[in-house]
Design a protein around this motif. Structure first.
Motif, PDB file in Angstrom:
ATOM      1  N   TYR A  46      46.744  41.500  38.499  1.00  0.00           N
ATOM      2  CA  TYR A  46      46.244  42.652  38.613  1.00  0.00           C
ATOM      3  C   TYR A  46      47.260  43.043  38.935  1.00  0.00           C
ATOM      4  O   TYR A  46      47.898  42.571  39.962  1.00  0.00           O
TER       5      TYR A  46
ATOM      6  N   THR B 216      40.250  37.969  28.975  1.00  0.00           N
ATOM      7  CA  THR B 216      40.530  37.772  30.214  1.00  0.00           C
ATOM      8  C   THR B 216      39.370  37.267  31.414  1.00  0.00           C
ATOM      9  O   THR B 216      38.395  36.968  30.521  1.00  0.00           O
TER      10      THR B 216
ATOM     11  N   ALA C 268      44.740  34.818  33.861  1.00  0.00           N
ATOM     12  CA  ALA C 268      44.071  34.568  34.693  1.00  0.00           C
ATOM     13  C   ALA C 268      45.714  35.207  35.293  1.00  0.00           C
ATOM     14  O   ALA C 268      45.991  34.339  36.972  1.00  0.00           O
TER      15      ALA C 268
ATOM     16  N   GLN D 145      43.512  46.976  37.517  1.00  0.00           N
ATOM     17  CA  GLN D 145      43.452  46.500  36.349  1.00  0.00           C
ATOM     18  C   GLN D 145      44.121  44.699  35.983  1.00  0.00           C
ATOM     19  O   GLN D 145      44.884  44.609  36.761  1.00  0.00           O
ATOM     20  N   PRO D 146      43.161  43.835  34.776  1.00  0.00           N
ATOM     21  CA  PRO D 146      44.025  42.318  34.863  1.00  0.00           C
ATOM     22  C   PRO D 146      45.578  42.734  34.271  1.00  0.00           C
ATOM     23  O   PRO D 146      45.598  43.209  33.142  1.00  0.00           O
TER      24      PRO D 146
ATOM     25  N   SER E  47      38.137  38.041  33.969  1.00  0.00           N
ATOM     26  CA  SER E  47      36.524  38.933  33.874  1.00  0.00           C
ATOM     27  C   SER E  47      35.864  38.973  32.444  1.00  0.00           C
ATOM     28  O   SER E  47      34.808  38.988  33.033  1.00  0.00           O
TER      29      SER E  47
ATOM     30  N   ASN F 172      35.816  44.913  40.722  1.00  0.00           N
ATOM     31  CA  ASN F 172      36.376  43.771  40.507  1.00  0.00           C
ATOM     32  C   ASN F 172      35.457  42.360  41.089  1.00  0.00           C
ATOM     33  O   ASN F 172      35.671  40.935  40.565  1.00  0.00           O
TER      34      ASN F 172
END
Length: 664
Positions: free
Chosen positions: A620, A511, A617, A497-498, A513, A440
């Protein structure tokens, strides 16, 4: 061939004191480095010796109190020469003999105290130049110091300097007409409303500081070096209001012209060097620059100004860890380059620069998580270097029995496990399912203000290469493959993971990311659901590109509030978002996401907003499925580290990994 950075390694002087190179360790609070007598404990001694061993020419210790009773500071928090001078001399002599063995010189920084900048609970006696509110808690009122109290502190400075000299310190530094500490509060008319000899004119406001240096010279001799930590400009828009770089504002603190005039008076009084920066506790991010200052060297202009007006050496810090920049600064804006956090992350920074091993320098992230984020509940340390402050008791030792170690996951935790295990002599294989190491931190390092995160990833890759760790990318491991490989130890570091939430699969929703990596298109009007650190930094990055950004946060404040992250980072991030016109809805919930709009439930009712792009956001979740599959049936020890064990920040990913790896 001539060393590219030879300029940094030429000798220099502060008064009669010769220093072997132009590289200094900046003073950083030695929290946890005092014993019951107020002397430097063994941890503190090892900490400074390690930096001397790494090639630093001048060590300047963090603050040592001249009188803990002046503010009734908790004992012992920081070293203090006047509690038990003989014990201090014994410990100081032992430390300084070791520092001198490496050709380094050492100056002890002495503080008058905190004044209105004291964190509540850190002191019991609240004093200041004049009656005024505490910086952190307006309900706490600091009373005006008496003249007798001021004179007593001056005497304690002279006594402390005498003890320092007897301990083998090569000089002392006075803390400080800098950062809004007590002496700086006396110097700034905004805080000093006295009508006696210590208030009014600039000369009177500086009297406390000028009397200190005169008293020290009277006791220790005119040739004994006394330097001053000095802020040229305050960057204050008002009480508890800092000003950003480039922002137009009216200075209410010390401006450049007064800063120049003050510097001349201070040098005339006897100070032998100025250790220069800018800011106060009201603009704290200037004194402790976060990553949101995109470029290092933010104090260079101030050093350049002072070099034109005073004839003593200028010491300059402020993220000067680019050796090319440091070389440019020598002679132009300073005489000695000072390194604070870079010497926490890598004590051997000077020696690695000298040898040209720049790719082996562990970078500082300017995150403040270890050095200042834990100041209220833990000793000085570093997010990316777990050994700081415990060099001899928490270092890496060779393993008694060499083993084969399989590390699954190439994020920070996985790479740290691999690095430490390899240093201990184990045979390490690291498997990463993607084509890149970093996890990440790869999307997290995309904003230009996170460039040092990229450097950290590059440093880890280089370390794994030097340590001959077998790195297998594009390699997905499962229970069967792990069993076939047959390693002695398995470490799972599969990251996180988000969290998508109920809107994560809606059309047009991406996301953070995906936004950072550029894998999904982003429109001109962006709404970010989640005002944590990831959401705020993504929002700032997009706003700096000219996007119209709105952040929605369910909590009463963004980024966890003033205590959710180191305050200087929080304060600058908050100010940067406002400066770039990012709209922030707090205590607000997203109710629905439609094609080009979103319905928000705010404290003032429902609001419909248009958005080209909605970014999720909201946090996670641990990716621990592989660990759960193998933890019960494995015939060898299995460990779960990093986000796959517990989602946390960079510091704890590295620290937890380090702890486990050094014990395997």
């Amino acid at each position: 061939m001539e060393n590219k950075y030879a300029k940094l390694f030429q000798p220099t002087n502060i008064g009669t004191l010769q220093i072997k190179n132009k590289m200094s360790m900046a003073p950083m609070g030695p929290i946890g480095f005092a014993d019951d007598n107020g002397a430097f404990n063994q941890k503190g001694q090892n900490y400074y010796v390690e930096r001397a061993k790494g090639g630093t020419g001048l060590i300047i210790t963090g603050i040592c109190s001249v009188d803990l009773d002046a503010e009734d500071m908790a004992k012992p928090v920081i070293p203090c020469p006047t509690i038990n001078p003989l014990a201090f001399i014994y410990a100081g002599t032992q430390m300084n003999e070791r520092i001198h063995a490496y050709g380094a010189k050492v100056i002890m920084q002495l503080t008058a105290g905190l004044g209105r900048s004291a964190m509540p609970g850190f002191v019991k006696k609240y004093i200041a130049p004049s009656d005024q509110e505490n910086r952190w808690d307006p309900s706490i009122i600091h009373r005006e110091m008496t003249v007798d109290e001021i004179q007593n502190v001056i005497k304690k400075f002279a006594m402390s300097a005498s003890v320092a000299k007897a301990s083998g310190f090569d000089g002392v530094e006075i803390h400080a007409v800098h950062e809004g500490y007590l002496l700086d509060q006396f110097a700034i008319s905004f805080f000093n409303k006295r009508t006696d000899a210590f208030g009014g004119s600039l000369e009177n406001r500086l009297r406390f500081s000028t009397e200190i240096v005169k008293a020290i010279k009277g006791v220790c001799g005119a040739d004994y070096p006394v330097t001053l930590r000095y802020s040229l400009k305050s960057f204050m828009k008002g009480l508890r209001q800092g000003a950003l770089p480039g922002e137009t504002f009216d200075e209410v603190g010390k401006d450049v012209d007064e800063g120049i005039a003050a510097a001349k008076l201070l040098v005339a009084a006897g100070y032998d060097a100025l250790n220069v920066d800018a800011g106060t506790y009201d603009s704290w991010y200037w004194n402790h620059p976060p990553m949101y200052f995109k470029d290092g060297g933010m104090y260079r202009e101030f050093g350049r100004i002072l070099k034109k007006h005073v004839n003593v050496p200028i010491i300059l810090a402020g993220r000067m860890d680019d050796p090319d920049m440091a070389c440019e600064a020598i002679g132009d804006s300073c005489d000695i380059v000072s390194y604070g956090r870079p010497l926490l992350t890598d004590p051997y920074y000077p020696e690695k620069v000298r040898q040209g091993r720049l790719d082996e320098i562990r970078p500082c992230l300017s995150c403040h998580e270890g050095c200042l984020g834990r100041i209220s509940h833990g000793p000085l340390c570093c997010a990316v270097n777990p050994e700081v402050g415990r060099e001899k008791i928490y270092g890496i030792e060779p393993a008694s029995k060499k083993k084969t170690v399989l590390v699954i996951g190439g994020g920070l935790a996985g790479m740290e496990v691999a690095r430490v295990c390899a240093l201990r002599g184990h045979m390490v294989t690291l498997c990463e399912k993607s084509h890149k190491l970093g996890g990440n931190l790869i999307p997290g390092s995309i904003p230009d203000f996170k460039s040092n995160d990229k450097k950290l990833l590059a440093w880890y890759e280089r370390q794994l290469e030097l340590l001959l760790v077998m790195v297998k990318k594009d390699t997905t491991m499962d229970k069967r493959k792990i069993a076939i490989q047959g390693d002695d130890i398995v470490v799972v570091a599969t990251g996180s993971q988000p969290i998508l939430g109920k809107f994560g699969h809606a059309r047009g929703v991406i996301t953070a990311s995906e936004a950072l990596l550029g894998t999904k298109p982003i429109g001109d009007t962006v709404l970010i659901i989640g005002g944590g650190l990831v959401g705020c930094e993504t929002g700032l990055w997009l706003a700096q590109q000219g996007k119209n950004v709105t952040i929605v946060e369910m909590s009463p404040d963004i980024a966890g509030g003033p205590h959710g992250m180191p305050f200087m980072n929080y304060d600058m991030l908050k100010d940067e978002l406002a400066y770039h016109q990012v709209k922030v809805y707090k205590s607000t919930k997203a109710l629905s996401v439609e094609k080009e709009s979103i319905i928000l439930k705010t404290p003032d009712g429902e609001v419909k907003m248009l958005a080209d792009t909605v970014i999720i956001a909201i946090g996670y979740k641990a990716e621990d499925s592989l660990y759960n599959q193998i933890k019960l049936d494995s015939k060898v020890p299995v460990y779960n580290v990093g986000d796959s064990r517990h989602v946390n920040n960079i510091m704890y990913a590295i620290w937890d990994a380090y702890e486990i790896a050094r014990e395997l």
